[in-house]
Motif scaffolding. Structure first.
Motif, mmCIF file in Angstrom:
data_model
loop_
_atom_site.group_PDB
_atom_site.id
_atom_site.type_symbol
_atom_site.label_atom_id
_atom_site.label_comp_id
_atom_site.label_asym_id
_atom_site.label_seq_id
_atom_site.Cartn_x
_atom_site.Cartn_y
_atom_site.Cartn_z
ATOM 1 N N ALA A 115 0.830 -1.204 0.000
ATOM 2 C CA ALA A 115 0.000 0.000 0.000
ATOM 3 C C ALA A 115 0.866 1.255 0.000
ATOM 4 O O ALA A 115 0.577 2.233 -0.704
ATOM 5 N N THR A 116 1.932 1.225 0.787
ATOM 6 C CA THR A 116 2.830 2.384 0.857
ATOM 7 C C THR A 116 3.551 2.589 -0.463
ATOM 8 O O THR A 116 3.679 3.720 -0.953
ATOM 9 N N VAL A 117 4.031 1.506 -1.063
ATOM 10 C CA VAL A 117 4.724 1.594 -2.350
ATOM 11 C C VAL A 117 3.777 2.132 -3.422
ATOM 12 O O VAL A 117 4.151 2.993 -4.235
ATOM 13 N N ALA A 118 2.549 1.648 -3.438
ATOM 14 C CA ALA A 118 1.570 2.117 -4.423
ATOM 15 C C ALA A 118 1.287 3.603 -4.252
ATOM 16 O O ALA A 118 1.214 4.355 -5.232
ATOM 17 N N THR A 119 1.149 4.041 -3.010
ATOM 18 C CA THR A 119 0.937 5.465 -2.740
ATOM 19 C C THR A 119 2.110 6.292 -3.243
ATOM 20 O O THR A 119 1.934 7.335 -3.893
ATOM 21 N N GLY A 120 3.303 5.800 -2.959
ATOM 22 C CA GLY A 120 4.504 6.527 -3.363
ATOM 23 C C GLY A 120 4.684 6.596 -4.865
ATOM 24 O O GLY A 120 5.067 7.641 -5.411
ATOM 25 N N LYS A 121 4.413 5.496 -5.566
ATOM 26 C CA LYS A 121 4.562 5.491 -7.020
ATOM 27 C C LYS A 121 3.582 6.461 -7.661
ATOM 28 O O LYS A 121 3.956 7.256 -8.537
ATOM 29 N N GLN A 122 2.346 6.430 -7.232
ATOM 30 C CA GLN A 122 1.344 7.329 -7.794
ATOM 31 C C GLN A 122 1.730 8.779 -7.527
ATOM 32 O O GLN A 122 1.642 9.641 -8.416
ATOM 33 N N ALA A 123 2.176 9.067 -6.319
ATOM 34 C CA ALA A 123 2.540 10.432 -5.962
ATOM 35 C C ALA A 123 3.751 10.913 -6.746
ATOM 36 O O ALA A 123 3.828 12.084 -7.138
ATOM 37 N N PHE A 124 4.696 10.025 -6.983
ATOM 38 C CA PHE A 124 5.900 10.402 -7.733
ATOM 39 C C PHE A 124 5.538 10.951 -9.105
ATOM 40 O O PHE A 124 5.982 12.031 -9.501
ATOM 41 N N TYR A 125 4.712 10.207 -9.844
ATOM 42 C CA TYR A 125 4.371 10.635 -11.198
ATOM 43 C C TYR A 125 3.418 11.826 -11.199
ATOM 44 O O TYR A 125 3.444 12.642 -12.128
ATOM 45 N N ALA A 126 2.604 11.954 -10.163
ATOM 46 C CA ALA A 126 1.681 13.086 -10.105
ATOM 47 C C ALA A 126 2.414 14.404 -9.835
ATOM 48 O O ALA A 126 2.037 15.451 -10.364
ATOM 49 N N GLN A 127 3.471 14.358 -9.017
ATOM 50 C CA GLN A 127 4.142 15.597 -8.632
ATOM 51 C C GLN A 127 5.286 16.002 -9.545
ATOM 52 O O GLN A 127 5.715 17.160 -9.539
ATOM 53 N N ILE A 128 5.768 15.071 -10.383
ATOM 54 C CA ILE A 128 7.024 15.300 -11.091
ATOM 55 C C ILE A 128 6.965 16.487 -12.044
ATOM 56 O O ILE A 128 7.966 17.184 -12.257
ATOM 57 N N ASP A 129 5.816 16.760 -12.628
ATOM 58 C CA ASP A 129 5.693 17.853 -13.587
ATOM 59 C C ASP A 129 5.039 19.105 -13.000
ATOM 60 O O ASP A 129 4.778 20.065 -13.727
ATOM 61 N N LEU A 130 4.792 19.095 -11.693
ATOM 62 C CA LEU A 130 4.247 20.278 -11.033
ATOM 63 C C LEU A 130 5.379 21.239 -10.675
ATOM 64 O O LEU A 130 6.535 20.842 -10.540
ATOM 65 N N ASP A 131 5.036 22.509 -10.478
ATOM 66 C CA ASP A 131 6.053 23.423 -9.945
ATOM 67 C C ASP A 131 6.280 23.090 -8.475
ATOM 68 O O ASP A 131 5.540 22.307 -7.870
ATOM 69 N N THR A 132 7.313 23.653 -7.890
ATOM 70 C CA THR A 132 7.702 23.274 -6.529
ATOM 71 C C THR A 132 6.575 23.483 -5.531
ATOM 72 O O THR A 132 6.281 22.604 -4.709
ATOM 73 N N ALA A 133 5.930 24.645 -5.580
ATOM 74 C CA ALA A 133 4.851 24.924 -4.633
ATOM 75 C C ALA A 133 3.693 23.940 -4.823
ATOM 76 O O ALA A 133 3.148 23.412 -3.849
ATOM 77 N N GLY A 134 3.334 23.686 -6.073
ATOM 78 C CA GLY A 134 2.260 22.744 -6.349
ATOM 79 C C GLY A 134 2.602 21.334 -5.913
ATOM 80 O O GLY A 134 1.741 20.604 -5.407
ATOM 81 N N ALA A 135 3.857 20.965 -6.098
ATOM 82 C CA ALA A 135 4.299 19.629 -5.696
ATOM 83 C C ALA A 135 4.209 19.463 -4.181
ATOM 84 O O ALA A 135 3.780 18.410 -3.676
#
Length: 270
Positions: free
Chosen positions: A215-235
């Motif tokens: 569950a933790t790995v799945a949360t982390g993987k999803q979050a990684f790809y969701a934040q990677i293209d956001l600006d710093t504040a948005g991330a």
């Protein structure tokens, strides 16, 4: 180097294009069109996507390895399918390829590419798309489409995000291969190992992931790809909420408690 998918004490499903091995929480999907250097035909891509989705839906699966059987990891698209077709076919073909790549990153389990010999064009794209890449010393990577008049535009998406603009442009414009060591230096590969140790070292890396809470790995993987293209504040806005919700999850509380009590955690997958 010919890759072997078979391991002891595991279950295998041999299909026309794939060999699928399930060993505990680890699934290994081996592309098996050795006579075509594992070219990504329409059928191969559809089969890969189906197996990835099946792995993604499985609560037992904790990590996935994608490998190639025979003299190559993958030589890219099957050019015999691309000759003299109409626009609608090309749209279908490259949409299917894009869906495959997005599926690799959409499933909750980490996907590791185990690369030997060549990974070219869409084969390079597949490796670049995977969450992690382990390469044998024999491996090389290329996007040579420019040499045949078909620029590697869809491979460019994954490649640019892995190695950055200048390195990607060099590979795309020249079509020249880079070796495994260069690929590691450029960020396309996580580690390079002797060919004779490739299977064992990839499995070792995968099993380190399998030991963690799914569950933790799945949360982390999803979050990684969701934040990677956001600006710093948005991330930070996004990830602080993800981490807050993660913190109240049963496995997070179990892990914190186990650390404080100096014992091994027992994961529930929740």
């Amino acid at each position: 180097m010919a890759e072997k998918a078979m391991q002891n004490n595991s279950q295998h499903n041999v299909q026309q294009n794939l060999i699928v091995e399930r060993d505990g929480g680890l699934v290994t999907i081996t592309m098996s069109r050795p006579e075509k250097r594992n070219a990504l035909s329409t059928a191969m891509m559809a089969d890969l996507m189906a197996e990835l989705r099946a792995a993604g839906d499985s609560r037992e699966t904790r990590a996935v390895i994608i490998a190639g059987n025979g003299p190559a990891f993958s030589a890219g698209h099957d050019l015999s399918e691309l000759a003299k077709r109409d626009l609608e076919f090309y749209r279908y073909e490259f949409d299917l390829c894009a869906q495959l790549m997005q599926t690799v990153q959409a499933i909750p389990q980490p996907v590791i590419a185990r690369v030997h010999a060549i990974a070219t064009a869409a084969g390079c794209q597949l490796a670049a798309t995977c969450d992690l890449v382990v390469a044998g010393e024999s491996a090389s990577f290329a996007t040579p489409g420019v040499k045949i008049g078909l620029f590697c535009s869809t491979p460019m998406v994954a490649l640019t995000r892995a190695v950055g603009r200048k390195h990607a442009m060099e590979m795309l414009l020249t079509g020249q291969p880079i070796n495994a060591r260069t690929a590691a230096e450029w960020g396309l590969v996580n580690r390079v190992v002797p060919d004779s140790e490739l299977i064992a070292e990839t499995r070792k890396l995968a099993m380190q992931i399998v030991e963690a809470s799914s569950a933790t790995v799945a949360t982390g993987k999803q979050a990684f790809y969701a934040q990677i293209d956001l600006d710093t504040a948005g991330a930070y806005d996004y990830t602080k909420e993800v981490m807050s919700r993660n913190a109240i999850a049963p496995d997070a509380q179990e892990g914190i408690g186990a650390f404080l009590q100096k014992r091994k955690p027992v994961w529930s997958g929740k």
